[in-house]
Design an enzyme around this catalytic site. Structure first.
Site, PDB file in Angstrom:
ATOM      1  N   GLY A 102     -13.813  70.371  19.448  1.00  0.00           N
ATOM      2  CA  GLY A 102     -13.480  70.411  20.874  1.00  0.00           C
ATOM      3  C   GLY A 102     -13.492  71.807  21.459  1.00  0.00           C
ATOM      4  O   GLY A 102     -14.031  72.733  20.855  1.00  0.00           O
ATOM      5  N   HIS A 105     -22.219  73.626  21.606  1.00  0.00           N
ATOM      6  CA  HIS A 105     -22.012  72.217  21.247  1.00  0.00           C
ATOM      7  C   HIS A 105     -22.986  71.315  22.019  1.00  0.00           C
ATOM      8  O   HIS A 105     -23.566  70.391  21.458  1.00  0.00           O
ATOM      9  CB  HIS A 105     -20.587  71.785  21.603  1.00  0.00           C
ATOM     10  N   GLY A 132     -24.306  73.366  13.620  1.00  0.00           N
ATOM     11  CA  GLY A 132     -24.829  74.612  14.158  1.00  0.00           C
ATOM     12  C   GLY A 132     -25.035  75.673  13.089  1.00  0.00           C
ATOM     13  O   GLY A 132     -24.252  75.778  12.130  1.00  0.00           O
ATOM     14  N   MET A 188     -21.456  81.906  21.052  1.00  0.00           N
ATOM     15  CA  MET A 188     -20.446  81.047  21.685  1.00  0.00           C
ATOM     16  C   MET A 188     -19.525  80.473  20.618  1.00  0.00           C
ATOM     17  O   MET A 188     -19.965  80.113  19.525  1.00  0.00           O
ATOM     18  CB  MET A 188     -21.130  79.927  22.448  1.00  0.00           C
ATOM     19  N   SER A 232     -15.460  78.325  20.400  1.00  0.00           N
ATOM     20  CA  SER A 232     -14.234  77.868  21.070  1.00  0.00           C
ATOM     21  C   SER A 232     -13.175  78.958  21.008  1.00  0.00           C
ATOM     22  O   SER A 232     -12.375  79.119  21.931  1.00  0.00           O
ATOM     23  CB  SER A 232     -13.712  76.607  20.388  1.00  0.00           C
ATOM     24  N   ARG A 233     -13.165  79.688  19.912  1.00  0.00           N
ATOM     25  CA  ARG A 233     -12.127  80.717  19.745  1.00  0.00           C
ATOM     26  C   ARG A 233     -12.301  81.882  20.721  1.00  0.00           C
ATOM     27  O   ARG A 233     -11.353  82.655  20.912  1.00  0.00           O
ATOM     28  CB  ARG A 233     -12.117  81.241  18.301  1.00  0.00           C
TER      29      ARG A 233
HETATM   30  P1  AMP Z   1     -16.619  73.686  16.038  1.00  0.00           P
HETATM   31  O1  AMP Z   1     -16.167  72.866  17.204  1.00  0.00           O
HETATM   32  O2  AMP Z   1     -16.462  75.156  16.233  1.00  0.00           O
HETATM   33  O3  AMP Z   1     -16.085  73.173  14.728  1.00  0.00           O
HETATM   34  O4  AMP Z   1     -18.186  73.479  15.964  1.00  0.00           O
HETATM   35  C1  AMP Z   1     -18.763  72.198  15.951  1.00  0.00           C
HETATM   36  C2  AMP Z   1     -20.236  72.336  15.660  1.00  0.00           C
HETATM   37  O5  AMP Z   1     -20.838  73.152  16.661  1.00  0.00           O
HETATM   38  C3  AMP Z   1     -20.516  73.031  14.325  1.00  0.00           C
HETATM   39  O6  AMP Z   1     -21.634  72.416  13.713  1.00  0.00           O
HETATM   40  C4  AMP Z   1     -20.825  74.439  14.737  1.00  0.00           C
HETATM   41  O7  AMP Z   1     -21.662  75.124  13.825  1.00  0.00           O
HETATM   42  C5  AMP Z   1     -21.519  74.216  16.054  1.00  0.00           C
HETATM   43  N1  AMP Z   1     -21.448  75.426  16.879  1.00  0.00           N
HETATM   44  C6  AMP Z   1     -20.339  76.136  17.206  1.00  0.00           C
HETATM   45  N2  AMP Z   1     -20.671  77.220  17.931  1.00  0.00           N
HETATM   46  C7  AMP Z   1     -22.030  77.199  18.057  1.00  0.00           C
HETATM   47  C8  AMP Z   1     -22.985  78.064  18.686  1.00  0.00           C
HETATM   48  N3  AMP Z   1     -22.628  79.166  19.318  1.00  0.00           N
HETATM   49  N4  AMP Z   1     -24.291  77.722  18.607  1.00  0.00           N
HETATM   50  C9  AMP Z   1     -24.677  76.598  17.938  1.00  0.00           C
HETATM   51  N5  AMP Z   1     -23.827  75.756  17.326  1.00  0.00           N
HETATM   52  C10 AMP Z   1     -22.517  76.038  17.379  1.00  0.00           C
END
Ligand code: AMP
Length: 281
Positions: free
Chosen positions: A31, A37, A147, A184, A186-187
């Site tokens: 999220g 995402h 990602g 990019m 979320s943090r």
């Molecule tokens: P997260 O919500 O951070 O756990 O990420 C969910 C998915 O989005 C994971 O597969 C991440 O690798 C991918 N993701 C997060 N940030 C990016 C980004 N800047 N570019 C591409 N994919 C991302």
């Protein structure tokens, strides 16, 4: 767009999509969604397929001293973004739905989990493998998109799917970056204005390393030195690790190779950011 909150609802959704001969592609997230995402969701689209995004801040992948409580949450904003991109279903389970009282089985991550983030986040990838396995099983998805920003996570999930014969195609999408180069995340929402500006140093350090590579530098120590030099110029940056590693097995590289992964983890205040580049491929 359907909003599903229980495992039973997800299973019923999958039954219906199977009956309609539709494939299901899953995009697992925690999220606080951003354009990175959304690019994975776009990639998940296929003819005769449905796109499901899961949004779950998975407690088992956070260490006791980590930022589980501070992790950004924005359900209303996330749903609006999923809707805007044409997502078919969003799975938003509670912690109790995913880990009912007494649930104690865990998936052990493959050996490559000991490198990179595994050294400073023990147990993190066991938590990731456990939740991803559960999501694969309960959604019955045909494919899932991850990602490249979380390079090690992607490599681990690929290996886990192979090792455990999971019937899910693991797909990947490139790192989405803000115009100033910051990957990019979320943090990033937890950064102060000053820290957000300082965070550019990560991608700048990787650009420096790429420039070295382009003029023929191959020695891992030299590439590491270049990255370190740039990161050290930023007083806000506290280095967790800089690793020069094999892009396949993730083990540290000590001698020059045809392809190399440079992976970084750096704290800005309490917020830990990661970034990476693969050179020579
Ligand atoms: P997260 O919500 O951070 O756990 O990420 C969910 C998915 O989005 C994971 O597969 C991440 O690798 C991918 N993701 C997060 N940030 C990016 C980004 N800047 N570019 C591409 N994919 C991302």
């Amino acid at each position: 767009m359907l909003i599903l909150r229980s495992v039973a609802e997800v299973r019923a959704y999958r039954r219906a999509t199977r009956q309609a001969n539709e494939a299901l592609v899953l995009v697992p997230t925690m999220g606080a969604l951003h354009a990175g995402h959304l690019s994975l969701m776009r990639q998940a689209r296929r003819p005769n397929g449905r796109v499901m995004t899961s949004i779950f801040v998975n407690p088992t992948q956070f260490g006791p001293e980590e930022d589980l409580d501070r992790y950004p949450r924005d359900e209303a904003g996330d749903l609006a973004q999923c809707r805007s991109i044409g997502c078919d279903a969003v799975f938003l389970p509670t912690v109790a739905a995913m880990y009912p009282p007494g649930a104690s089985t865990r998936v052990t991550a493959p050996d490559m989990a000991r490198y990179l983030c595994g050294t400073t986040r023990p147990g993190h990838f066991d938590g990731v493998c456990t939740i991803v396995t559960k999501l694969f099983n309960l959604t019955g998805c045909d494919a899932a998109v991850f990602g490249e920003k979380d390079y090690q996570q992607l490599a681990i999930i690929r290996q886990m799917a192979r090792d455990l014969d999971l019937p899910v195609e693991v797909l990947s999408g490139p790192i989405a970056r803000d115009p100033d180069g910051v990957a990019m995340s979320s943090r990033n929402r937890n950064l102060s204005l000053k820290q957000r500006r300082a965070a550019r140093i990560l991608s700048e350090a990787l650009v420096d390393a790429r420039a070295d590579w382009m003029v023929g530098v191959r020695a891992p120590a030299a590439l590491c030195q270049t990255v370190l030099r740039r990161l050290s110029s930023c007083p806000e940056a506290r280095i967790d690790y800089i690793e020069i590693a094999d892009p396949v097995g993730l083990q540290p590289q000590v001698i020059p190779a045809e392809a190399t992964l440079i992976a970084l983890a750096v704290f800005f205040g309490e917020t830990r950011l990661i970034d990476n580049v693969v050179l020579g491929r």
